[in-house]
Scaffold this active site. Structure first.
Site, mmCIF file in Angstrom:
data_model
loop_
_atom_site.group_PDB
_atom_site.id
_atom_site.type_symbol
_atom_site.label_atom_id
_atom_site.label_comp_id
_atom_site.label_asym_id
_atom_site.label_seq_id
_atom_site.Cartn_x
_atom_site.Cartn_y
_atom_site.Cartn_z
ATOM 1 N N VAL A 177 0.863 -1.186 0.000
ATOM 2 C CA VAL A 177 0.000 0.000 0.000
ATOM 3 C C VAL A 177 0.900 1.236 0.000
ATOM 4 O O VAL A 177 1.744 1.397 0.885
ATOM 5 C CB VAL A 177 -0.953 0.008 1.219
ATOM 6 C CG1 VAL A 177 -1.762 1.306 1.251
ATOM 7 C CG2 VAL A 177 -1.894 -1.195 1.182
ATOM 8 N N HIS B 275 3.050 3.528 6.390
ATOM 9 C CA HIS B 275 2.357 2.932 7.535
ATOM 10 C C HIS B 275 3.317 2.065 8.311
ATOM 11 O O HIS B 275 4.235 1.466 7.754
ATOM 12 C CB HIS B 275 1.139 2.113 7.088
ATOM 13 C CG HIS B 275 1.446 1.085 6.039
ATOM 14 N ND1 HIS B 275 1.616 1.415 4.706
ATOM 15 C CD2 HIS B 275 1.633 -0.244 6.116
ATOM 16 C CE1 HIS B 275 1.880 0.318 4.014
ATOM 17 N NE2 HIS B 275 1.908 -0.704 4.852
HETATM 18 P P1 AMP Z 1 2.249 -3.466 3.419
HETATM 19 O O1 AMP Z 1 2.257 -4.788 2.700
HETATM 20 O O2 AMP Z 1 3.380 -3.290 4.389
HETATM 21 O O3 AMP Z 1 2.113 -2.319 2.449
HETATM 22 O O4 AMP Z 1 0.964 -3.474 4.349
HETATM 23 C C1 AMP Z 1 -0.317 -3.186 3.900
HETATM 24 C C2 AMP Z 1 -1.265 -3.730 4.918
HETATM 25 O O5 AMP Z 1 -2.515 -3.123 4.733
HETATM 26 C C3 AMP Z 1 -1.471 -5.243 4.842
HETATM 27 O O6 AMP Z 1 -1.089 -5.840 6.071
HETATM 28 C C4 AMP Z 1 -2.974 -5.366 4.579
HETATM 29 O O7 AMP Z 1 -3.547 -6.461 5.223
HETATM 30 C C5 AMP Z 1 -3.501 -4.057 5.110
HETATM 31 N N1 AMP Z 1 -4.749 -3.612 4.528
HETATM 32 C C6 AMP Z 1 -5.090 -3.574 3.213
HETATM 33 N N2 AMP Z 1 -6.325 -3.068 3.063
HETATM 34 C C7 AMP Z 1 -6.763 -2.772 4.308
HETATM 35 C C8 AMP Z 1 -7.978 -2.221 4.817
HETATM 36 N N3 AMP Z 1 -9.001 -1.864 4.015
HETATM 37 N N4 AMP Z 1 -8.110 -2.071 6.166
HETATM 38 C C9 AMP Z 1 -7.100 -2.423 6.980
HETATM 39 N N5 AMP Z 1 -5.926 -2.944 6.562
HETATM 40 C C10 AMP Z 1 -5.772 -3.114 5.245
#
Ligand code: AMP
Length: 121
Positions: free
Chosen positions: A103, A107
């Site tokens: 994403v 974060h």
């Molecule tokens: P990363 O792979 O470090 O970019 O982490 C992205 C995180 O966002 C993953 O752990 C996903 O499970 C989480 N994620 C994606 N969509 C959502 C959402 N709508 N609400 C909460 N977490 C999400």
């Protein structure tokens, strides 16, 4: 919450939309600089994402030490509130392709409630 959303929000960004409240999330904490909500696919009993309100594509784009401090401080606060501070926890900021970032909005993953191995995968 949206009153505090910076104008830098990207309308197509998933986490900007969660910050703005147009996509639902389970919020666990909030400050003027960042929000904390539960990961939709938890990898530990406690898996909370700490997300700055401002749109920053990754840690590599985050040049403001105060903002980074605010993200870390919120992670510490949530760890205490979620009851994982005593047992310990892990903070992860996946950055870029090799870092496994999926994403494109900075974060921090706060993971706790179980032991974590090292090295990570
Ligand atoms: P990363 O792979 O470090 O970019 O982490 C992205 C995180 O966002 C993953 O752990 C996903 O499970 C989480 N994620 C994606 N969509 C959502 C959402 N709508 N609400 C909460 N977490 C999400």
């Amino acid at each position: 919450m949206s009153d505090l959303t910076p104008l830098a929000a990207e309308p197509t960004c998933l986490f900007c939309r969660i910050v703005a409240g147009t996509i639902p999330a389970t919020l666990v904490a909030s400050t003027p600089e960042a929000i904390a909500f539960r990961d939709i696919a938890p990898q530990a009993p406690v898996h909370v994402l700490i997300v700055p309100r401002a749109h920053l594509p990754s840690l590599d784009a985050a040049e403001d030490p105060a903002l980074l401090g605010a993200v870390l401080a919120l992670a510490r606060q949530v760890a205490r509130e979620q009851g994982i501070a005593e047992g310990g926890y892990r903070c992860v900021i996946n950055t870029g392709d090799d870092g496994g970032q999926t994403v494109g909005h900075l974060h921090l993953h706060l993971l706790g409630g179980r032991a974590h191995g090292w090295p990570p995968g």
